[in-house]
Structure formats: C-alpha cells, structure tokens
Scaffold this motif. Structure first.
Motif: not given
Length: 286
Positions: A17-21, A23-24, A27, A40-43
C-alpha cells in the motif's frame, strides 16, 4: 490433511500500500492476531521481486497506487509466480473495482476503510485455502516421487529376476493368452524347432514330428487349466533315433483384474530323463 491455527499464523504475508498509515494499521492488526511473518512495501514495483524471493502465502494489495496500480501488479505476478496460484486479496475503497479485481485474478477483497472483523475473517479464510492448496501440491509431488522410486525398484527387481533365471536355465520364455511366444531368451526356439518372424507373437512349428503325444497332451491340459507346472519332462525323437530331453517350469500370469494373460517360465535341455511329470502342480489360483 488438516491445518492448525499455528500453521496459519506462520504464513508469509506481504502488505502492499502506498499509504503508510494503512500499512501500519494492517501490521498492527495482524501482529495482534498472532501472525509472525509480515513484510510490507510502499513501492508496488518491488512486489514481483519480493514474491519471487519469498513466495508469499498471501499478498494484501492496494489497487490505487502511483507508478503501478494493483491491476498492473497482478498482471506482472501472473508471469512471475511458479505454482500458477495468485495469492492476492485486494484492498479497495471503490466498490466498482471489486468485480474487475476478481476477474483479474484476485481471490478476495477487503473494503476500505477497514472493518477489523472483516479483515481477520477474510485473511483467515484465504490462508486456509492457500495453505491447503500448497499441502496438496507438496503431497502430489511426494506421491509422484514415491511412484517413480517404486517403479525403478520394480524394474531393477525384474531385471535381476530375469538375469537369475537365465543363469539357472537354458531359456526364459513368456507366452500370451493364445500360447504364442512374446518373449524368449536363450536357444529354445531352435531346440524346439520353432521359428518366429518377430517376438510379437507370430509363431508356428516347422516340424511337429517326434514329439511324445502323451507328454504334449499332459502339458496342454495343465496350461488349459491355468495350472503351474514344475520340471515337466518331455522329449523329442528324431528320424535317426536320437532323442532330446527337456524339462520346463512355468506359471500362469494374470492382470490386476485376475484376467489370464499368458504364461512365463524357464527350461533346460537334459541329457537323461530324470524328472517325473507327476511334478505338475494340480492347484492354481489367481
């Protein structure tokens, strides 16, 4: 082929997911549920390389991302995965994208904003299917290996058996259900005055003179009754008065459905007649 909760919690999961929030949040949710192997990856451009390296059991994939959206990632994964199974649950806030995502190969979807119960349930269900699929695939490979190993053992055993029979006899022979020779090892054809064009069963006697009719009839009766015979003695007298003596042992062959498919056996040429035809075994069974 059962799965335990421990099997599910050890699954390898990738969050994309390109949104860190987002992903967090995922997780944290999965960690609290007991999942131990999270990446995880944002890319999104890294997904194929990561999956090739780690072979994830589940990929949580956002659909709307810059540079490479979720649909493009799934298309790339189709050319990358080894087992042909696309272990993807898509993450989307667009209801209209759900059908398209499933048609693109996704196995399920999770709606945004996240409902924690929905997330846990869909991930759990997906992993059960995925891990059972992998177990079945592993079992199939193991079974194939065992079959190949057993086949090799049987071939080796058959080769050893034939080698021993050839050493212990003048000839080894097999006949089909019609009595035609299908396999012959040794000089039996020349000694019995039989010629064959090939070993496919096309055989005929060139000279029946000299065979003891009573012995031939007794042997024929044993074969017709599908009986094994041990050291059956028979002879042939030539026009010059000379004789040849033989003894032969054979057993009927049956396929897995107990259908008679022929005989196989061994034979030797004897200098003297020393065996009795009473040695014919009077019992036979499939």
């Amino acid at each position: 082929m059962m799965l335990t909760q421990g099997d599910l919690l050890k699954a390898n999961i990738l969050i994309v997911d390109d949104q860190l929030t987002n992903v967090q949040l995922l997780e944290q949710l999965l960690s609290e549920a007991g999942y131990k192997n999270l990446t995880s990856t944002l890319n999104p451009t890294e997904v194929c390389a990561l999956h090739r390296q780690h072979q994830y059991d589940l990929i949580l994939l956002d659909l709307q991302m810059p540079a490479m959206d979720g649909f493009q990632v799934m298309e790339a994964l189709k050319t990358n995965i080894i087992d042909g199974y696309l272990p993807v649950i898509v993450l989307t806030a667009q209801p209209a994208h759900k059908v398209r995502a499933l048609q693109a190969g996704a196995k399920d979807f999770i709606s945004k904003p996240f409902d924690l119960i929905e997330v846990k349930t869909r991930i759990n269900n997906m992993l059960e299917v995925r891990l059972l699929y992998k177990k079945l695939e592993d079992y199939s490979k193991l079974l194939e290996a065992k079959v190949a190993e057993r086949t090799a053992e049987l071939r080796e055993s058959e080769a050893r058996f034939r080698s021993l029979t050839e050493l212990a006899s003048d000839w080894y022979w097999e006949q089909d259900e019609t009595g035609r020779f299908t396999k012959v090892s040794g000089p039996v054809l020349d000694m019995l005055g039989i010629r064959v064009d090939s070993l496919d069963g096309s055989a005929h006697n060139t000279d029946d003179d000299g065979w003891d009719a009573a012995e031939r009839a007794q042997l024929h009766a044993a074969i017709e009754a599908r009986q094994p015979f041990i050291d059956f003695a028979f002879s042939r007298t030539y026009t010059d008065g000379s004789q040849q003596h033989y003894r032969v042992s054979g057993e009927p062959m049956f396929d897995q459905s107990c259908r008679f498919i022929g005989y196989r056996g061994i034979g030797v040429e004897c200098k003297q007649m020393v065996y009795s035809n009473a040695a014919i075994n009077n019992t036979a069974s499939c």
